[in-house]
Enzyme design. Sequence first.
Site, short mmCIF file in Angstrom:
data_model
loop_
_atom_site.label_atom_id
_atom_site.label_comp_id
_atom_site.label_asym_id
_atom_site.label_seq_id
_atom_site.Cartn_x
_atom_site.Cartn_y
_atom_site.Cartn_z
N SER A 1 -10.41 0.21 6.95
CA SER A 1 -9.75 0.29 5.64
C SER A 1 -9.09 -1.00 5.17
O SER A 1 -8.65 -1.07 4.03
CB SER A 1 -8.71 1.40 5.64
OG SER A 1 -9.34 2.64 5.50
N SER B 1 -9.94 2.38 2.64
CA SER B 1 -8.96 3.02 1.80
C SER B 1 -8.02 2.05 1.07
O SER B 1 -7.41 2.46 0.07
CB SER B 1 -8.11 3.98 2.64
OG SER B 1 -7.34 3.28 3.58
N LYS C 1 0.85 -1.19 0.00
CA LYS C 1 0.00 0.00 0.00
C LYS C 1 0.89 1.25 0.00
O LYS C 1 1.87 1.29 0.76
CB LYS C 1 -0.91 -0.03 1.24
CG LYS C 1 -1.94 1.09 1.28
CD LYS C 1 -2.87 0.95 2.50
CE LYS C 1 -3.96 2.02 2.51
NZ LYS C 1 -4.88 1.88 3.66
#
Lengths: 494, 100
Positions: free
Chosen positions: A184, A160, A79
């Site tokens: 998330s 997210s 990420k």
Amino acid sequence: MTDLTSLGVREIRDGVANGAFSAVEVAEAFNAAVAAAAQLNAFIVTTPDHALEAAKKVDADRAAGKELGKMAGVPIGMKDLFATKHVQTTAASHILEGFKPEYESTVSQKLWDAGAGMLGKLNLDQFAMGSSNETSYFGDVANPWRRNDGGNAKLAPGGSSGGSSAAVAARIAPAATGTDTGGSIRQPAAFTGISGIKPTYGRCSRWGIVAFASSLDQAGPMARSVEDCAIMLEAMAGFDPKDSTSLELDVPAWAESLNADLKGKRVGIPREYRMDGTDEEILKSWDDGIAWLKDAGAEVVDISLPHTKYALPAYYIVAPAEASSNLARYDGVRYGLRDLPEKAGLQDMYAATRAAGFGDEVKRRILIGTYVLSAGFYDAYYTQAMKVRTLIQRDFEAAWEKCDFVLAPTTPTAAFPLGDKLDDPLAMYLNDVFSVPASLAGLPAMSVPAGLNKDGLPLGLQIVGPAFDEQAVLNAGLAIEQRAGFTAKPEKWW
Amino acid sequence: MSVTREEVAKIASLARINVDEKDLDHMVPEFNNILAWVEQLGEVDTSSVEPMTAVIEQKLRLRDDVVDADPLTGGGKRDAILANAPVAEHGFFGVPKVIE
């Protein structure tokens, strides 16, 4: 020969270890899959050389008879919230575009030390603020899943960690890192039919992770099986003196201790999660989950978490408050963007840089956070929210008297079309209604796939456990995984 | 409680974010929607509750009081620290003139 990109973490690691294939072959297969999936927009930058170099080292170590790490030969997606040395790290923002850290985050370093390699930096909601991956400066991520109505409307991959969920579901990465502040990891996992676990607050070091809300942020793995999550979490977790809230605890052997026999365990079903207006199919998958856990030997108990409805509004005070403070560092002086209008002074430069560098959702949260922390409003908003947070934690403490873990839906709906909730911040925030309470209480929580709805989209079930008891969460997740028999995968269109 | 256009502009200025009239057109109603929604927290009786200070009880640690106790976060990192600066000169961050 097996299609290497269909394999998960354990299968790859074991296959590399026993010589069924080389780590380089695996890295090349995934590098090619990543390159062919640009339509998903899951990656902000790709790093095929990083994956290849790590694989070469694993192959050389194996040839030399050296001991291999827990993640040896497994190429993963990272990420783009984790600082990676000399590789652009943006948090999906314009203000950090071009930023190349001079250091490596603790969690990513641990993964490289365990033998993993990096396929690239994954897209996300800007500064991890969002539930659909639509706030990224680098464009929306498309969910690899589509509705079975023959249409080709693009759906949100959740957020997210939307790049992470899309990449793992699309089989262009066997696993990816995520971070979870209010859901998330779990919400995107549910939207894409994969698994993901947020450990107890403090298990994974926050050092080198771009900060959003420091009292909530936790890293965790996203993968296609509970066992893969357990293996990867072992590699990510561990005490780090550079993070003041890092837990000074040994990392348990979660993967080796996995056990889906739940005899003698009690699963709590929180009645407040049965909210008006929740999708019927979500409620049905919850009932399925209860039946599966019963079948695994667990006793079902009705519990109450009375302050559940206040968790989301408390979160939307606490998280923006912390964000407004954390994001004060982006000022156009030390790194990232600088916007210096003609004849501007220092203060004008700050304000111009931040106006140009932050997206709308980030600005919205900074302003809310600034307001609730400002003199005269602090007690009414922030202090009250932190008191409610105490009550939410007490709700869970009372629940642990009656049960060993909690089962609930992960999300109130399946994946929705991109653009659907973009104009209504509150509707977007409601996505996290089931995931936020565990975040506020710092508890380990995971999402596992439960099945498909009538539109052919995956639904997730969430397990929440007591602090430090990731094993209970993983074991219940495994019991569900074995009974749900979730083998569906998105049909390739990208 | 609701906020006025002037108050939102003031908050933006405190947060050092330039906003123009067009931004305020959508920001003010959004801001008030969110505030109206979080205000339901006022229903909760918290008179006998302490605000949370740590989500997991922990003792704050002290590091050894020596230079470069941790080589990663210790001193001697000037060039690395300046490497991403938009403007760096003579070993310092460069900023617009602040004193006339």
